[in-house]
Design a protein around this motif. Sequence first.
Motif, PDB file in Angstrom:
ATOM      1  N   GLU A 118      26.050   0.689  50.685  1.00 24.05           N
ATOM      2  CA  GLU A 118      25.468   1.607  49.714  1.00 24.05           C
ATOM      3  C   GLU A 118      24.686   0.817  48.677  1.00 24.05           C
ATOM      4  O   GLU A 118      24.986  -0.341  48.402  1.00 24.05           O
ATOM      5  CB  GLU A 118      26.554   2.424  49.025  1.00 24.05           C
ATOM      6  N   ASN A 119      23.705   1.462  48.084  1.00 26.18           N
ATOM      7  CA  ASN A 119      22.810   0.832  47.125  1.00 26.18           C
ATOM      8  C   ASN A 119      23.485   0.731  45.758  1.00 26.18           C
ATOM      9  O   ASN A 119      23.071   1.346  44.796  1.00 26.18           O
ATOM     10  CB  ASN A 119      21.510   1.634  47.022  1.00 26.18           C
ATOM     11  N   LYS A 120      24.538  -0.066  45.691  1.00 32.09           N
ATOM     12  CA  LYS A 120      25.253  -0.313  44.446  1.00 32.09           C
ATOM     13  C   LYS A 120      25.128  -1.792  44.136  1.00 32.09           C
ATOM     14  O   LYS A 120      24.772  -2.592  44.997  1.00 32.09           O
ATOM     15  CB  LYS A 120      26.737   0.041  44.593  1.00 32.09           C
ATOM     16  N   ARG A 146      26.096  -5.366  44.055  1.00 34.14           N
ATOM     17  CA  ARG A 146      27.007  -6.115  44.911  1.00 34.14           C
ATOM     18  C   ARG A 146      28.042  -6.838  44.055  1.00 34.14           C
ATOM     19  O   ARG A 146      27.709  -7.463  43.054  1.00 34.14           O
ATOM     20  CB  ARG A 146      26.215  -7.130  45.743  1.00 34.14           C
ATOM     21  N   GLU A 192      18.386   7.455  50.907  1.00 32.17           N
ATOM     22  CA  GLU A 192      17.954   6.855  49.634  1.00 32.17           C
ATOM     23  C   GLU A 192      19.051   6.026  48.973  1.00 32.17           C
ATOM     24  O   GLU A 192      18.779   5.244  48.057  1.00 32.17           O
ATOM     25  CB  GLU A 192      17.432   7.927  48.666  1.00 32.17           C
ATOM     26  N   ASP A 193      20.291   6.155  49.431  1.00 33.90           N
ATOM     27  CA  ASP A 193      21.407   5.390  48.864  1.00 33.90           C
ATOM     28  C   ASP A 193      21.754   4.138  49.663  1.00 33.90           C
ATOM     29  O   ASP A 193      22.704   3.439  49.334  1.00 33.90           O
ATOM     30  CB  ASP A 193      22.655   6.282  48.769  1.00 33.90           C
ATOM     31  N   LYS A 232      21.420   0.381  50.896  1.00 30.86           N
ATOM     32  CA  LYS A 232      20.893  -0.887  50.385  1.00 30.86           C
ATOM     33  C   LYS A 232      19.848  -1.422  51.359  1.00 30.86           C
ATOM     34  O   LYS A 232      20.071  -1.479  52.572  1.00 30.86           O
ATOM     35  CB  LYS A 232      22.027  -1.891  50.215  1.00 30.86           C
ATOM     36  N   PHE A 233      18.717  -1.838  50.846  1.00 26.20           N
ATOM     37  CA  PHE A 233      17.586  -2.321  51.635  1.00 26.20           C
ATOM     38  C   PHE A 233      18.011  -3.467  52.559  1.00 26.20           C
ATOM     39  O   PHE A 233      18.598  -4.446  52.119  1.00 26.20           O
ATOM     40  CB  PHE A 233      16.475  -2.782  50.692  1.00 26.20           C
ATOM     41  N   SER A 277      20.320  -3.612  54.933  1.00 27.35           N
ATOM     42  CA  SER A 277      21.746  -3.811  55.201  1.00 27.35           C
ATOM     43  C   SER A 277      22.240  -3.183  56.505  1.00 27.35           C
ATOM     44  O   SER A 277      23.392  -3.356  56.871  1.00 27.35           O
ATOM     45  CB  SER A 277      22.582  -3.247  54.048  1.00 27.35           C
TER      46      SER A 277
END
Length: 166
Positions: A37-39, A41, A58-59, A61-62, A64
Motif C-alpha cells: 500500500e502507498n504508505k 515505509r 491509486e493506493d 505503492k509505485f 511494488s
Amino acid sequence: MRKSVLLFVTFVLFGLLSSAQQTKISEFDLYGCWVLENKKRPSTNIVTYKLCENVAHEDVKFGSKISLLAFNESEHESTGPLACFTTFTEKGTWEFDENSRIASLYSGHEWLKEFKQLDPDEYASWGSPEKFDKLKFRVISIENNQLTVEIIPKQYGKKRTEDSLE
C-alpha cells in the motif's frame, strides 16, 4: 498428586505453544498477485504485502507489484531506465524454501540466454550468471489476505556463506 497435575499441565501447555508457534507455510500459500500500500515505509525491513484485488489502484505503492505463479514463474513491476514514473511487467522465476521460509525472486534469465548466445566470451567474463537476484524475503506470516515479510537486503560483491546467514 499436586506435582503430577502441575507437571501434566506444564507439558500440555508446552506442547500447545510449540505447535502453534510455527504454522507451516507452503509455496501454494504464496501464489497470487501482491502489492504494497502507498504508505510511508517503516524504518525496518518488515513489510506487509496485500492481495492486489484488496487494494485500490491509486493506493498501490509505485513499482511494488509482484505475482508469484505456478511452475516457479513470476512477474514483477520494473521501472524503465529512460522514462521516469513508468513501469513495465518483467517476467522471472522464483523459489521458496519451506524450511527457512525464504522466497527468492529472479529476473533476466531470458535476456541472459540471448547474451550467452550472442557474446559467449563477455558472458563468461560476468561469471556466467543464469539469473539476477531481484528480491529476497523471509515470510513471517500469512493472515487475512496479507503477507508479512522481512526483506533480506542484497549482498553485492561477495557470495553469501553459512557464516553470513546470522
